[in-house]
Design a protein around this motif. Structure first.
Motif, PDB file in Angstrom:
ATOM      1  N   GLU A 103      68.736 162.614  94.373  1.00  0.00           N
ATOM      2  CA  GLU A 103      67.764 161.678  94.371  1.00  0.00           C
ATOM      3  C   GLU A 103      66.424 162.269  94.448  1.00  0.00           C
ATOM      4  OE1 GLU A 103      68.759 158.665  97.427  1.00  0.00           O
ATOM      5  OE2 GLU A 103      70.522 157.779  96.155  1.00  0.00           O
ATOM      6  N   TRP A 104      66.325 163.026  95.256  1.00  0.00           N
ATOM      7  CA  TRP A 104      64.952 163.663  95.568  1.00  0.00           C
ATOM      8  C   TRP A 104      64.547 164.572  94.581  1.00  0.00           C
ATOM      9  CZ3 TRP A 104      63.291 168.884  96.337  1.00  0.00           C
ATOM     10  CH2 TRP A 104      62.181 169.143  96.730  1.00  0.00           C
ATOM     11  N   SER A 105      65.310 165.415  93.896  1.00  0.00           N
ATOM     12  CA  SER A 105      64.937 166.268  92.885  1.00  0.00           C
ATOM     13  C   SER A 105      65.163 165.868  91.460  1.00  0.00           C
ATOM     14  CB  SER A 105      66.119 167.472  92.980  1.00  0.00           C
ATOM     15  OG  SER A 105      67.465 167.006  92.778  1.00  0.00           O
ATOM     16  N   GLY A 106      65.758 164.711  91.413  1.00  0.00           N
ATOM     17  CA  GLY A 106      65.990 163.913  90.051  1.00  0.00           C
ATOM     18  C   GLY A 106      66.914 164.915  89.176  1.00  0.00           C
ATOM     19  N   LEU A 137      81.275 156.503 102.768  1.00  0.00           N
ATOM     20  CA  LEU A 137      81.551 155.927 101.460  1.00  0.00           C
ATOM     21  C   LEU A 137      80.771 154.623 101.659  1.00  0.00           C
ATOM     22  CD1 LEU A 137      85.412 156.118 101.114  1.00  0.00           C
ATOM     23  CD2 LEU A 137      83.687 157.134  99.704  1.00  0.00           C
ATOM     24  N   SER A 138      80.454 154.027 102.746  1.00  0.00           N
ATOM     25  CA  SER A 138      79.784 152.879 102.619  1.00  0.00           C
ATOM     26  C   SER A 138      78.108 153.257 102.239  1.00  0.00           C
ATOM     27  CB  SER A 138      79.768 152.259 103.902  1.00  0.00           C
ATOM     28  OG  SER A 138      79.075 152.898 105.175  1.00  0.00           O
ATOM     29  N   ARG A 139      77.665 154.434 102.879  1.00  0.00           N
ATOM     30  CA  ARG A 139      76.491 154.778 102.342  1.00  0.00           C
ATOM     31  C   ARG A 139      76.187 155.412 100.994  1.00  0.00           C
ATOM     32  NH1 ARG A 139      75.943 159.747 106.867  1.00  0.00           N
ATOM     33  NH2 ARG A 139      73.701 160.002 106.199  1.00  0.00           N
ATOM     34  N   LEU A 140      77.431 155.852 100.444  1.00  0.00           N
ATOM     35  CA  LEU A 140      77.323 156.163  99.087  1.00  0.00           C
ATOM     36  C   LEU A 140      77.185 154.566  98.160  1.00  0.00           C
ATOM     37  CD1 LEU A 140      79.546 158.801  98.639  1.00  0.00           C
ATOM     38  CD2 LEU A 140      77.345 158.886  98.129  1.00  0.00           C
ATOM     39  N   ALA A 141      78.039 153.640  98.777  1.00  0.00           N
ATOM     40  CA  ALA A 141      78.159 152.382  98.038  1.00  0.00           C
ATOM     41  C   ALA A 141      76.824 151.600  98.230  1.00  0.00           C
ATOM     42  CB  ALA A 141      79.113 151.437  98.788  1.00  0.00           C
ATOM     43  N   LEU A 142      76.010 151.479  99.064  1.00  0.00           N
ATOM     44  CA  LEU A 142      74.829 151.071  99.270  1.00  0.00           C
ATOM     45  C   LEU A 142      73.634 151.647  98.305  1.00  0.00           C
ATOM     46  CD1 LEU A 142      74.590 150.562 103.177  1.00  0.00           C
ATOM     47  CD2 LEU A 142      74.404 148.776 101.155  1.00  0.00           C
ATOM     48  N   LYS A 143      74.212 152.998  98.029  1.00  0.00           N
ATOM     49  CA  LYS A 143      73.281 153.662  96.847  1.00  0.00           C
ATOM     50  C   LYS A 143      73.809 153.251  95.786  1.00  0.00           C
ATOM     51  CE  LYS A 143      72.537 157.972  99.554  1.00  0.00           C
ATOM     52  NZ  LYS A 143      71.107 158.255  99.660  1.00  0.00           N
ATOM     53  N   VAL A 173      79.845 166.885 102.754  1.00  0.00           N
ATOM     54  CA  VAL A 173      78.915 167.601 101.894  1.00  0.00           C
ATOM     55  C   VAL A 173      78.203 166.720 100.630  1.00  0.00           C
ATOM     56  CG1 VAL A 173      78.831 169.564 100.413  1.00  0.00           C
ATOM     57  CG2 VAL A 173      80.405 169.839 102.582  1.00  0.00           C
ATOM     58  N   LEU A 174      78.959 165.769 100.387  1.00  0.00           N
ATOM     59  CA  LEU A 174      78.499 164.945  99.335  1.00  0.00           C
ATOM     60  C   LEU A 174      77.480 164.174  99.653  1.00  0.00           C
ATOM     61  CD1 LEU A 174      78.805 163.916  96.209  1.00  0.00           C
ATOM     62  CD2 LEU A 174      80.628 162.457  97.131  1.00  0.00           C
ATOM     63  N   LEU A 175      77.348 163.525 100.857  1.00  0.00           N
ATOM     64  CA  LEU A 175      76.294 162.647 101.054  1.00  0.00           C
ATOM     65  C   LEU A 175      74.913 163.390 101.147  1.00  0.00           C
ATOM     66  CD1 LEU A 175      75.779 159.832 102.246  1.00  0.00           C
ATOM     67  CD2 LEU A 175      78.055 160.406 101.813  1.00  0.00           C
ATOM     68  N   PRO A 176      74.552 164.480 101.754  1.00  0.00           N
ATOM     69  CA  PRO A 176      73.551 165.271 101.499  1.00  0.00           C
ATOM     70  C   PRO A 176      73.246 165.572 100.198  1.00  0.00           C
ATOM     71  CG  PRO A 176      74.791 166.115 103.470  1.00  0.00           C
ATOM     72  CD  PRO A 176      75.461 165.169 102.788  1.00  0.00           C
ATOM     73  N   PRO A 206      65.225 166.652 101.581  1.00  0.00           N
ATOM     74  CA  PRO A 206      64.478 165.469 100.857  1.00  0.00           C
ATOM     75  C   PRO A 206      64.041 164.567 102.185  1.00  0.00           C
ATOM     76  CG  PRO A 206      66.946 165.789 100.326  1.00  0.00           C
ATOM     77  CD  PRO A 206      66.639 166.859 101.327  1.00  0.00           C
ATOM     78  N   ARG A 207      64.288 164.760 103.404  1.00  0.00           N
ATOM     79  CA  ARG A 207      63.765 164.207 104.589  1.00  0.00           C
ATOM     80  C   ARG A 207      62.277 165.028 105.094  1.00  0.00           C
ATOM     81  NH1 ARG A 207      68.867 163.430 104.637  1.00  0.00           N
ATOM     82  NH2 ARG A 207      69.754 161.464 105.297  1.00  0.00           N
TER      83      ARG A 207
END
Length: 754
Positions: free
Chosen positions: A316-319, A378-384, A307-310, A645-646
Motif C-alpha cells: 500500500e505504501w509503495s504502490g 486475517l481480520s486485518r487483511l479482510a478490513l483492507k 510476514v504477509l501483513l507487513p 510505511p509507518r
C-alpha cells in the motif's frame, strides 16, 4: 516476631526512634530526606509526613570505618566524599527538576586494592515509624513488581502499616556496565528481594576482582515516593505507568541514530525471495519456513500471516505489488481445517509429519494463542478488502466462539482441537493458562464486528474482556497477545463508553512495561548491539525476540491511532512513543550482517544460521551469551515492511521523504506544496525528523515550522536535513515547487532536436 537479617539489624537499631543528628537534610511538601553516616554505611532516610520511613543504603563499608572526608552542598543536592579501608566513595544525591520528591543517588567506588565482592546487601530497608523513644512495630507492605532476569531494575511497592504510601525504586543499570566488564558479571536478577530488605545488590565477583585505582559506578538509583496507596489493580496499574514515566523522563537519555530502513528493506526482500532456506514446498505450493532451513517442522499459518501483513502494508505504501506476497496468499486456504471448521496452526495436509519433539508439535494439539493470532491477521487483511481473508475469517468464527465458551474465556496452554480436552492447563504450577488470550480473542471479535456490524461479536468481546479482570500484574503470557489486548480494551471503551475497559487497557500496558529491558547492556557480546527498551516475549524469557517486538510495535501504533483525539494518560503516550523510537534504532541488530560472527551462536536449535543473510535472528541475549541460539526467524522477516510505511512519508512531487522516529498522525497535504502532521509522544522528550531526497535528486528548498519550538536543522553527510524536536506538537513543511519550463521554450527545444 518481625524477621530481619544481620545486614539490616544495625540500621534498625540506629534509627529506632532516637533523635539523631543528620549530615544533610532536604524537605519537600510531602517528604523529608536525611543523610546519615552510621560508620558502616551512608544512609538516606525518606520520611513520609504520617510516619512511615524507608532507609536507602547509598554506600556500604562492612568494616564500620566509613569516614566523611568532604561534603559539598549545592542548590539541588549534595556530594559526599568518603573513605573506607578498601577504597573511597563519591556519593551524589540530587533532586532532578521538575520532580521535587524524586531522589537520584549515584555512588562511585574507587578501590585501593583489587577487590573481590562475594556478597553485597540490598539497599532498601523499611523502618519502623519514628514515635518517641520506644521501638515501634516493623513497617509492613507489599512488593508488586521486581526485576525478573534482564528486565528493568525496578521495585514497585506500597505500605500497609503504619499508614498508606507507595514508592517506585529504579536502578539505572546502564550506568554499571564498566563494573560488569571488569568483573565479567551480569546484571540479571540484581534488583529484587522481599519485604524488609529489597532493592539492588551488586553482582558478586567470581574469577575477576574489581581492579584498584579506577572509579566504578556501583549504584545509580532513583527513588520516587508517593503519599497515596492505590486501591485495586486498576489504580495500581495507573500509578505504576505514571511513576515509571516520571522516572524515565528524568533518566540520562540513550542516544539514537538514524537507520536506513528503506535500504534494509531491499536487502531483506531480496533474501526472503531468493534464499531457498526460507521456503518449503508442499503439494506444489510454497510456504515460508518458521526458521531458515528448518524443514523438519510443517508450515504454520501464523508464520505466513506474520510476514504477509507487513508486506501488505508495504504494498500500500509503495504502490507496488510484491511477488512474495502473492505466493503467501496462494497457500493460505490450505490451512483451513474442514473437520473443525476453522483455520488452524499447521498445514492440514502436513500435520501428520509433526515429530512430537516438543509438547505442542503433535497432531491435533492446539496452543491457545496460535488459534487466534492467524485469525487476527486475517481480520486485518479482510478490513483492507481482501475477499479470501474475509472468507477464511468468517468461516472460522463459530469454532473459536465455541472454544471460548467451552473454556469460559479462560484458556489453557494446550488442548485437543477436536475434543477440547485440556492437555496442559497451566504454564507453570499456580500460574494459570494463557492469561492474555481473552484480550487477543476480544480483538478478533472487534475486528469481526467492524467487518460485519453483527452485535454478537461485540458481545463476545465484552465477555472476554471481563475475564481479564482480577488478573492484576499477571495478565502477561506473551508480549504480542498482551499488546493487542491493550488496544482491544481501548476500542471497547470507545465503543461503549464504559471506563472499566480503559482501565483494563492500562492494566494490559502495565503488564507490558514490567517486561521491558529498560537499560542498555554494554558488556560482553552486547557491546555490539543495543538493548534499551527491548520487549521480552514471555514472562521468564532470558532474551528478546524480534517477532514479538515487531507485533508490539504494530499494536502500539494501532493503539495510538485509536487514541487520537481522546484523553488518555500522558504516561501512556510517552512510553509507547519512546518504545517505538528506540525500536527504530536498535532493531537493526537482529540482522546477522550487523553483528560480528563471534556474537552469533554456533549451536542453533532450529534450522541454520547464515550470518550474511538479511533475515533476523530470533534472540538477543545477555552480554555473556551468544545470540541467535534459537534460529534465524523467517516469521520475523516482516520487520522492515512494518517499519517503513509507518515512519516514512513520501512526497513524490518534491522528490523527498519525511522520516520521523516517533509515531505521527493527522497528515494533511495541501496544493500550496505544504504538508502538516502531528508528532505524538510527550513534550518532555525528543525525537528525530529527517528530510530525505528521493531518486538521488537534491532536496528542494524547504521551510519547516514547529508549534512548540524554533526549528534548527543540520545537513548530514548523506545530504539529508535533520531536526531534533519535542514530542506532542504539530509540524509544517513547505517546499519550493520545481520550476516548470514554458511550453514555447520546450517546443523550440523539441524542434531544434529534430
Amino acid at each position: 516476631m518481625d524477621e530481619i537479617s544481620p545486614w539490616i539489624a544495625p540500621a534498625h537499631q540506629f534509627f529506632a526512634g532516637r533523635d539523631i543528628q543528620h549530615d544533610y537534610c532536604r524537605k519537600t511538601p510531602d517528604f523529608t530526606f536525611e543523610a546519615f553516616n552510621t560508620k558502616d554505611a551512608l544512609w538516606v532516610v525518606i520520611s513520609w509526613k504520617k510516619g512511615r520511613r524507608l532507609a536507602f543504603r547509598a554506600a556500604y563499608a562492612p568494616g564500620a570505618d566509613l569516614r566523611t572526608e568532604q561534603l559539598e552542598e549545592g542548590e539541588n543536592g549534595v556530594v559526599f566524599r568518603l573513605k573506607a579501608n578498601f577504597g573511597s566513595y563519591e556519593v551524589r544525591l540530587n533532586f532532578p527538576l521538575p520532580e521535587p520528591s524524586l531522589l537520584h543517588c549515584r555512588t562511585t567506588l574507587t578501590p585501593s586494592m583489587p577487590l573481590h565482592i562475594p556478597f553485597w546487601p540490598r539497599d532498601c530497608v523499611p523502618l519502623p515509624a519514628a514515635a518517641g523513644k520506644r521501638p515501634q512495630a516493623m513497617a509492613t507492605g507489599k512488593i508488586h513488581l521486581r526485576q525478573t532476569g534482564l528486565r528493568s531494575g525496578l521495585v514497585f511497592l506500597d505500605f500497609t502499616r503504619p499508614v498508606h504510601g507507595s514508592m517506585l525504586y529504579f536502578q539505572n543499570l546502564s550506568a554499571l556496565n564498566d563494573y560488569c566488564n571488569a568483573t565479567e558479571t551480569s546484571l540479571s536478577d540484581t534488583v529484587g528481594g522481599r519485604w524488609g530488605e529489597f532493592g539492588f545488590s551488586l553482582p558478586p565477583t567470581k574469577e575477576k576482582p574489581l581492579p584498584a585505582g579506577k572509579p566504578f559506578i556501583i549504584s545509580d538509583a532513583w527513588l520516587l515516593p508517593d503519599t497515596a496507596r492505590p486501591a485495586g489493580e486498576f489504580a495500581l496499574a495507573r500509578q505504576f505507568l505514571d511513576m515509571l514515566s516520571r522516572v524515565y523522563s528524568s533518566l540520562p537519555p540513550i542516544q539514537t541514530t538514524y537507520r536506513n530502513w528503506p535500504d534494509i528493506l531491499k536487502k531483506s526482500l531480496h533474501d526472503l525471495e531468493q534464499k531457498s532456506g526460507c521456503w518449503a514446498q508442499v503439494n506444489g505450493k510454497s510456504y515460508l519456513n518458521a526458521y531458515v532451513s528448518d524443514y523438519a517442522t510443517p508450515p504454520e499459518s501464523m508464520v505466513q500471516l506474520a510476514v504477509l501483513l507487513p508486506l501488505t502494508d508495504y504494498e500500500e505504501w509503495s504502490g507496488e505489488k510484491q511477488k512474495v506476497a502473492a505466493v503467501i496468499r496462494e497457500g493460505l486456504p490450505q490451512f483451513y481445517d474442514e473437520k473443525i471448521g476453522s483455520v488452524t496452526r499447521w498445514l492440514v495436509s502436513a500435520e501428520e509429519k509433526l515429530d512430537g519433539s516438543e509438547e505442542h508439535k503433535k497432531p491435533r494439539v492446539m496452543d491457545s494463542w496460535y488459534l487466534h493470532h492467524p485469525l487476527l491477521n486475517l481480520s486485518r487483511l479482510a478490513l483492507k478488502g481482501e475477499r479470501m481473508a474475509r472468507t477464511l475469517l468468517l468461516s472460522s468464527l463459530d469454532y473459536i466462539i465455541k472454544v471460548a465458551r467451552h473454556f469460559n474465556y479462560d484458556w489453557p496452554v494446550f488442548y485437543h482441537l477436536d475434543t477440547l480436552e485440556v492437555i496442559k492447563a497451566e504454564a507453570a504450577e499456580g500460574k494459570g493458562g494463557e492469561r492474555d488470550v481473552p484480550g487477543i480473542y476480544a480483538h478478533v471479535m472487534l475486528q469481526a464486528y467492524e467487518l460485519t456490524k453483527e452485535r454478537k461479536y461485540l458481545l463476545e468481546a465484552k465477555r472476554a474482556a471481563n475475564a481479564l479482570k482480577g488478573r492484576g500484574f499477571n495478565i502477561f503470557y506473551q508480549a504480542n497477545n498482551t499488546a493487542f489486548a491493550s488496544g482491544a480494551m481501548l476500542r471497547l471503551w470507545k465503543e461503549t463508553g464504559d471506563k472499566v475497559y480503559l482501565d483494563l487497557s492500562y492494566l494490559c500496558l502495565a503488564n507490558i512495561f514490567k517486561n521491558v529491558w529498560l537499560w542498555d547492556c554494554d558488556y560482553g557480546y552486547a557491546r555490539y548491539y543495543q538493548t534499551y527498551f527491548a520487549l521480552f516475549p514471555l514472562n521468564d524469557a532470558p532474551y528478546t525476540a524480534v517477532y514479538e517486538e515487531l507485533e508490539g510495535f504494530s499494536a502500539f501504533h494501532d493503539y495510538l491511532n485509536h487514541a487520537k483525539g481522546l484523553e488518555i494518560m500522558p504516561a501512556v503516550r510517552l512510553l509507547l512513543a519512546e518504545f517505538i523510537k528506540h525500536m527504530m534504532h536498535r532493531s537493526l541488530f537482529y540482522y546477522p550482517p550487523q553483528l560480528p560472527p563471534s556474537v552469533l551462536s554456533s549451536d542453533v536449535k532450529s534450522g541454520e544460521l547464515d550470518n550474511k543473510l538479511w533475515i533476523p535472528v530470533e534472540d538477543l541475549q545477555d552480554g555473556w551469551k551468544t545470540s541467535g541460539t534459537v534460529g534465524q526467524e523467517v516469521y520475523g522477516a516482516g520487520l522492515p515492511f512494518a517499519l517503513v510505511p509507518r515512519h516514512y512519508y513520501k512526497i513524490p512531487e518534491a522528490s523527498m521523504m519525511v522520516y520521523i522516529d516517533y509515531p505521527t498522525c493527522s497528515f494533511i497535504k495541501r496544493k500550496d506544496h505544504t504538508l502538516s502532521f502531528v508528532v505524538q509522544g510527550d513534550e518532555r522528550l525528543h525525537c528525530r525528523m529527517m528530510l530525505i531526497p528521493l531518486d538521488d535528486k537534491p532536496l528542494p528548498l524547504c521551510q519547516v515550522t514547529f508549534s512548540r519550538q524554533k526549528p534548527e536543522g543540520k545537513r548530514t553527510p548523506e545530504g539529508y536535513l535533520e531536526f531534533i524536536l519535542l514530542g506532542n506538537q504539530r509540524v509544517r513543511i513547505k517546499w519550493e515547487a520545481p520550476k516548470k519550463k514554458s511550453i514555447k521554450r520546450s517546443t523550440k527545444q523539441l524542434i531544434k532536436s529534430l
